[in-house]
Design an enzyme around this catalytic site. Structure first.
Site, mmCIF file in Angstrom:
data_model
loop_
_atom_site.group_PDB
_atom_site.id
_atom_site.type_symbol
_atom_site.label_atom_id
_atom_site.label_comp_id
_atom_site.label_asym_id
_atom_site.label_seq_id
_atom_site.Cartn_x
_atom_site.Cartn_y
_atom_site.Cartn_z
ATOM 1 N N SER A 142 0.847 -1.195 0.000
ATOM 2 C CA SER A 142 0.000 0.000 0.000
ATOM 3 C C SER A 142 0.880 1.241 0.000
ATOM 4 C CB SER A 142 -0.878 0.042 1.254
ATOM 5 O OG SER A 142 -1.621 -1.133 1.375
ATOM 6 N N GLU A 225 0.198 -0.684 19.757
ATOM 7 C CA GLU A 225 -0.989 0.090 19.411
ATOM 8 C C GLU A 225 -1.188 1.256 20.380
ATOM 9 O OE1 GLU A 225 -5.546 -0.904 18.329
ATOM 10 O OE2 GLU A 225 -4.256 -2.544 18.916
HETATM 11 C C1 LIG Z 1 -6.143 -3.512 1.595
HETATM 12 C C2 LIG Z 1 -4.901 -4.316 1.828
HETATM 13 C C3 LIG Z 1 -3.709 -3.659 2.050
HETATM 14 C C4 LIG Z 1 -2.535 -4.399 2.247
HETATM 15 N N1 LIG Z 1 -1.365 -3.703 2.423
HETATM 16 C C5 LIG Z 1 -0.209 -4.395 2.581
HETATM 17 C C6 LIG Z 1 1.041 -3.693 2.707
HETATM 18 O O1 LIG Z 1 1.088 -2.453 2.690
HETATM 19 N N2 LIG Z 1 2.173 -4.404 2.818
HETATM 20 C C7 LIG Z 1 2.173 -5.774 2.864
HETATM 21 O O2 LIG Z 1 3.245 -6.351 3.022
HETATM 22 N N3 LIG Z 1 1.009 -6.483 2.714
HETATM 23 C C8 LIG Z 1 -0.172 -5.811 2.575
HETATM 24 N N4 LIG Z 1 -1.365 -6.502 2.419
HETATM 25 C C9 LIG Z 1 -1.327 -7.966 2.292
HETATM 26 C C10 LIG Z 1 -1.913 -8.713 3.460
HETATM 27 O O3 LIG Z 1 -1.064 -8.678 4.588
HETATM 28 C C11 LIG Z 1 -2.185 -10.149 2.983
HETATM 29 O O4 LIG Z 1 -3.167 -10.070 1.966
HETATM 30 C C12 LIG Z 1 -2.674 -11.041 4.085
HETATM 31 O O5 LIG Z 1 -1.654 -11.268 5.026
HETATM 32 C C13 LIG Z 1 -3.185 -12.398 3.533
HETATM 33 O O6 LIG Z 1 -2.221 -12.986 2.744
HETATM 34 P P1 LIG Z 1 -2.559 -13.495 1.252
HETATM 35 O O7 LIG Z 1 -3.279 -12.388 0.544
HETATM 36 O O8 LIG Z 1 -1.305 -14.005 0.665
HETATM 37 O O9 LIG Z 1 -3.610 -14.677 1.448
HETATM 38 P P2 LIG Z 1 -3.257 -16.175 1.854
HETATM 39 O O10 LIG Z 1 -2.391 -16.178 3.061
HETATM 40 O O11 LIG Z 1 -2.767 -16.891 0.646
HETATM 41 O O12 LIG Z 1 -4.684 -16.718 2.252
HETATM 42 C C14 LIG Z 1 -5.612 -17.241 1.301
HETATM 43 C C15 LIG Z 1 -6.809 -17.790 2.061
HETATM 44 O O13 LIG Z 1 -6.380 -18.899 2.877
HETATM 45 C C16 LIG Z 1 -6.738 -18.679 4.253
HETATM 46 N N5 LIG Z 1 -5.672 -19.196 5.128
HETATM 47 C C17 LIG Z 1 -4.339 -18.994 4.997
HETATM 48 N N6 LIG Z 1 -3.675 -19.600 6.015
HETATM 49 C C18 LIG Z 1 -4.608 -20.180 6.801
HETATM 50 C C19 LIG Z 1 -4.557 -20.959 8.011
HETATM 51 N N7 LIG Z 1 -3.385 -21.230 8.584
HETATM 52 N N8 LIG Z 1 -5.731 -21.389 8.527
HETATM 53 C C20 LIG Z 1 -6.922 -21.104 7.951
HETATM 54 N N9 LIG Z 1 -7.035 -20.375 6.805
HETATM 55 C C21 LIG Z 1 -5.898 -19.920 6.241
HETATM 56 C C22 LIG Z 1 -6.843 -17.164 4.381
HETATM 57 O O14 LIG Z 1 -7.683 -16.783 5.453
HETATM 58 C C23 LIG Z 1 -7.421 -16.775 3.021
HETATM 59 O O15 LIG Z 1 -8.818 -16.956 3.021
HETATM 60 C C24 LIG Z 1 -2.557 -5.802 2.226
HETATM 61 C C25 LIG Z 1 -3.780 -6.467 2.022
HETATM 62 C C26 LIG Z 1 -4.933 -5.729 1.821
HETATM 63 C C27 LIG Z 1 -6.220 -6.476 1.593
#
Ligand SMILES: Cc1cc2nc3c(=O)[nH]c(=O)nc-3n(C[C@H](O)[C@H](O)[C@H](O)COP(=O)(O)OP(=O)(O)OC[C@H]3O[C@@H](n4cnc5c(N)ncnc54)[C@H](O)[C@@H]3O)c2cc1C
Length: 400
Positions: A142, A225
């Site tokens: 972001s 926080e």
């Molecule tokens: C608006 C927004 C802003 C963001 N800004 C930043 C930023 O500035 N910098 C940054 O580094 N990141 C940022 N992110 C990324 C964010 O941290 C990740 O999207 C988040 O950690 C989830 O990782 P992923 O998208 O890879 O999903 P995944 O980890 O691949 O998850 C996919 C699905 O599997 C589920 N899942 C995964 N592991 C498990 C488990 N152990 N048990 C049960 N279910 C599970 C999840 O809940 C999800 O439904 C941002 C995300 C959003 C939406």
């Protein structure tokens, strides 16, 4: 659990009022130098303020309609980590510009294969004399396009276990080899990005803390926080709240029984969240460490945000299917603190954006895992030794 803030003649209150009388329209720099941006930080950047003192300062700034500089990742994440583990030179160089909002920061953590399982990160940093050479790809960064610096975690020992061998760096976003590519959200706005790092050379002085200790640092800031009584808007503190929507609904006089039920439900959720917040603040005032309510609150607040926006859409009836008038410039301005929430299209944008609430900052599933393990004392969802999820481990055990 409920409490009253100290009275009008409390000396800490009078001190803020005197300062505001002398500085009626303070700049970000003036607020930072007065210690009012992050009052709980130590001097000279903060006032070492205890929770009550923080609440008094919040209260006085709100009354005077003074906004703090907006630098969510800089103030919320980078700053506390530099305070905790940074060198004196890093503190001198970065903290005041960050608090003043003069230098915006972003967070280079997530990768295509490392989100919830962040320790899976593949970006590498290799030492070369007085520099580190960084190669890899980050995603969902972001505000990268507005940022002067990023906090970056990268693997510095490929042979170590997953949570070890990770180091924490400060990455100038204009360094040669940093390429920022926009990702356009379904709202139509461009707030996050892919960031490609190709042979990026970082001076050794940009390492924060010790080599290979970055994982611990990445977790440090999460506990930092600031105490706040205000819940803010439904979209991670921005945008409108349930109260704003319920005011509109009251004025419109909803008669549809299903919509009335949902309006009542919103009020219930908002009230539960208010009480959780009071409990958190009370614990902080009494010096108790924050409990698992942070995860409970995040799960409830994120889903509450989605409920607010979904009801707003449905209250609009057929008009809710139209996009509304919300431009990318509006979204960028809202995120960088220019504050255009309240303009046309706000509910449409909020509805689309609210889908991100249960993903960013730790997904709803991951928060539920934390609650299951730390509150309910259920087994860990991942067999850390074997690197399997708990259900995989259980299945394998059943097969064996
Ligand atoms: C608006 C927004 C802003 C963001 N800004 C930043 C930023 O500035 N910098 C940054 O580094 N990141 C940022 N992110 C990324 C964010 O941290 C990740 O999207 C988040 O950690 C989830 O990782 P992923 O998208 O890879 O999903 P995944 O980890 O691949 O998850 C996919 C699905 O599997 C589920 N899942 C995964 N592991 C498990 C488990 N152990 N048990 C049960 N279910 C599970 C999840 O809940 C999800 O439904 C941002 C995300 C959003 C939406």
């Amino acid at each position: 659990m409920d409490f009253e803030l100290p009275p009008e003649d409390d000396p800490r209150r009078l001190a803020v009022r005197d300062w505001l009388a002398a500085n009626p329209r303070p700049s970000g720099r003036q607020l930072a130098e007065a210690g009012y941006v992050a009052p709980h930080w130590p001097a000279p950047w903060g006032l070492d303020a205890d929770p009550i003192h923080q609440l008094i300062i919040d209260d006085e700034l709100r009354r005077a309609r003074i906004r703090r500089p907006d630098n969510m990742i800089g103030i919320g994440w980078a700053g506390p980590t530099i305070l905790h583990a940074g060198s004196d030179e890093q503190k001198d160089r970065y903290l005041f510009p960050l608090l003043a909002g003069e230098e915006i920061w972003c967070q280079l953590f997530s990768e295509p294969n490392a989100g919830s399982d962040l320790a899976n990160l593949a970006t590498r940093a290799e030492r070369d004399g007085d520099e580190w050479i960084v190669n890899g790809q980050k995603i969902w960064t972001s505000l990268a396009q507005f940022s002067k610096f990023g906090i970056l975690i990268a693997r510095t020992n490929a042979d170590a276990a997953k949570h070890k061998g990770v180091s924490y760096f400060i990455c100038p976003m204009d360094a040669p080899g940093v390429e920022i590519r926009p990702i356009i959200e379904m709202t139509g706005a461009h707030t996050f990005n892919e960031v490609f790092l190709t042979d990026v050379r970082l001076p050794a002085a940009n390492l924060v803390g010790e080599v290979n200790e970055g994982w611990t640092l990445a977790k440090v800031t999460l506990g930092n926080e600031r105490v706040s009584l205000s819940g803010g808007g439904a979209l991670w503190g921005a945008g409108p709240s349930a109260g704003d929507l319920l005011d509109l609904a009251r004025a419109a006089g909803i008669t549809d029984p299903e919509l009335r039920q949902r309006a009542a439900q919103l009020h219930i959720e908002a009230e539960i969240l208010r009480l959780i917040r009071l409990r958190t603040v009370t614990a902080a005032i009494k010096g108790r460490p924050p409990g698992p309510e942070a995860s409970v609150r995040k799960v409830l607040a994120d889903e509450h945000g989605q409920h607010i926006m979904a009801l707003a859409k449905d209250l609009l009836g057929a008009a809710g299917m139209l996009a509304g008038d919300w431009t990318e410039a509006d979204a960028a301005a809202a995120l960088t603190g220019e504050g255009v929430w309240g303009g046309p299209g706000i509910w449409h944008h909020g509805y689309l954006f609210s889908q991100a609430l249960t993903i960013g900052g730790g997904t709803g599933d991951v928060q539920r895992n934390i609650i299951a393990e730390r509150v309910l004392d259920l087994p860990h969802d991942v067999d850390v030794e074997a690197g399997k999820t708990w259900s995989e481990a259980r299945r394998d055990a059943a097969v064996a």
